[in-house]
Scaffold this active site. Structure first.
Site, short mmCIF file in Angstrom:
data_model
loop_
_atom_site.label_atom_id
_atom_site.label_comp_id
_atom_site.label_asym_id
_atom_site.label_seq_id
_atom_site.Cartn_x
_atom_site.Cartn_y
_atom_site.Cartn_z
N LYS A 114 -13.36 -1.47 -32.87
CA LYS A 114 -13.22 -0.13 -32.61
C LYS A 114 -13.04 0.43 -34.18
O LYS A 114 -12.76 -0.21 -35.14
CB LYS A 114 -11.91 0.26 -31.86
CG LYS A 114 -11.92 1.58 -31.15
CD LYS A 114 -12.49 1.47 -30.06
CE LYS A 114 -12.62 2.54 -29.25
NZ LYS A 114 -13.00 2.36 -27.82
N1 GLU Z 1 -16.22 3.73 -26.30
C1 GLU Z 1 -16.40 3.15 -25.19
C2 GLU Z 1 -15.41 2.13 -24.76
O1 GLU Z 1 -14.24 2.24 -24.95
C3 GLU Z 1 -17.78 2.57 -25.31
C4 GLU Z 1 -17.90 1.61 -26.35
C5 GLU Z 1 -19.58 1.01 -26.54
O2 GLU Z 1 -20.37 1.69 -25.94
O3 GLU Z 1 -19.61 0.19 -27.62
O4 GLU Z 1 -15.72 1.27 -23.85
#
Ligand code: GLU
Length: 425
Positions: A114
């Site tokens: 993240k």
């Molecule tokens: N931000 C999204 C999540 O929390 C998508 C992450 C992604 O597609 O890599 O799952």
């Protein structure tokens, strides 16, 4: 246990607290190598960046951001980029850990990551957002790459931000690298069906659960907390495709309630015109917290973290909760709802549709061969249904919650990867 405190306000659970709590809870009864268990308690890599950006008025402001790889034993780091005021490293670390379990529980060949920048995207101009994004991308570029770390949208970021990340990375490389980021516009290598993927995935798992617990979704009363990309897709599908009664929805400004169900198509038009669901004439006004406790069969928290806590969990009337947002329940709320027999589909499973279609986008970019929206949706349904079935069976066999089962499945997949790859040196 660490909590972040600000003067005059009650201690707030950080995302790191929440993720660590659920991990510790699930791993306690598992036969996992102690070294692996300890490793997974910590993020593998943390990059802290601090950078100047020229603002529209000519001033220069410093911004702080992060990119965290919680674990990359199962594949390249994968996870979104969040722009939010007051974002902290603890939040990013917690969300990165959740991504490790999310990719593992649905069986994608990725690790968990993240990133984010502490900023308020609603108070920045288009050009300021672009400069922040491009500079942040340059700062975290040592970690990025289609085979290393592939960002995606999260709260406060969108397709446009992903296009800037892709462009900045590509300019540094000297050629276009669409596979470095997912959630891009279709015109520059994005996937059909990515925008609605998280919402669709939520509905696929809800359908599976409803069938198992004997809940007929046709006519069932559903409350959706949050009316952004995810919440509005869920409300639309339940209303329009499955014939549920969507009795309450809200956004950050407030909510609207009608015991017989709201006309979601009208509501979508109203929100597009006014910018909010507040004041919608087809229902009565409710506050966002009140909306969580209206009479309903299904509650879908699709807004922000920690909306259901020990303070309101015993007033939730739904018998089924599907966590469309990341960490909408605190561990205390989760405990209360479990004791009360409420079925909770955990975030790491329920909202994995987004990263699943991100995986399809990455695969399409690497092959330069693109799928139709029908193909994407069909594959998404297959992945979500299979993952739900595995988790549900594990939960029934071991007589544990769906969350514990999802965590156990994910942790065992990560631990197996460690055991097979071995420890080096
Ligand atoms: N931000 C999204 C999540 O929390 C998508 C992450 C992604 O597609 O890599 O799952």
């Amino acid at each position: 246990m660490t909590t972040s405190k600000s003067p005059g306000r009650p201690a707030k659970r950080t995302m790191w607290d929440i993720a660590s709590h659920f991990y510790a809870d699930a791993v306690a009864d598992m036969a996992v190598h102690p070294g692996v268990r300890d490793q997974l308690r910590e993020p593998q890599r943390v990059l802290n960046v601090s950078f100047p950006v020229k603002m529209d008025d000519g001033s220069v402001r410093m911004f702080t951001g992060w990119r965290v790889h919680h674990n990359i034993v199962r594949g390249p780091a994968k996870g979104g980029i969040r722009y939010a005021p007051g974002l902290t490293l603890e939040d990013v670390q917690g969300l990165a850990m959740m991504m490790t379990w999310k990719t593992a529980v649905v069986g994608l060949p990725f690790g968990g990551a993240k990133g984010g920048v502490a900023c308020d995207p609603h108070r920045l101009s288009h050009d300021e957002l672009e400069r922040i994004t491009r500079r942040y991308t340059l700062e975290i570029i040592p970690l990025l790459g289609p085979e290393r770390d592939i960002p995606a949208p999260d709260m406060g970021t969108d397709e446009r931000v992903m296009a800037w990340i892709m462009d900045t990375y590509s300019l540094v490389k000297g050629y276009s690298v669409p596979a470095v980021v997912t959630g891009k516009p279709v015109a520059v290598g994005g996937s059909h069906g990515r925008r609605r993927a998280t919402g669709r995935g939520v509905v696929f798992v809800l359908r599976e659960l409803a069938e198992r617990v004997g809940l007929d979704l046709r006519g069932a009363r559903v409350a959706v907390h949050g009316f952004g990309k995810v919440g509005s897709t869920v409300a639309y599908m339940l209303y329009h495709v499955l014939g549920s009664r969507v009795v309450a929805v809200c956004d950050s400004r407030g909510g609207v309630y009608h015991p017989d169900g709201l006309d979601i198509l009208d509501l979508q038009r109203y929100k597009a015109e006014t910018g909010s669901v507040v004041g919608f004439p087809g229902g009565e006004a409710v506050s966002s917290p009140e909306m969580l406790t209206v009479p309903c069969d299904v509650l879908v928290p699709a807004s922000v973290e920690c909306v259901i806590t020990e303070e309101n969990a015993d007033r939730v009337q739904a018998r089924v909760i599907v966590e469309a947002a990341n960490a909408p329940l605190t561990p205390e709320a989760d405990h209360i709802l479990r004791e009360r027999g409420v079925a909770v589909v955990p975030d790491v499973l329920a909202n994995a549709g987004g990263v699943t279609v991100s995986y399809f986008e990455w695969v399409q970019d690497l092959q330069s061969f693109f799928w139709t929206e029908e193909e994407v949706t069909q594959q998404l349904k297959r992945v979500m249904t299979r993952a739900f079935d595995r988790v549900y069976t594990l939960a029934s066999e071991a007589n544990v919650s769906l969350r514990t089962a999802a965590y156990r499945l994910a942790i065992s997949r990560v631990a197996t990867a460690y055991e097979l790859r071995g420890f080096y040196p």
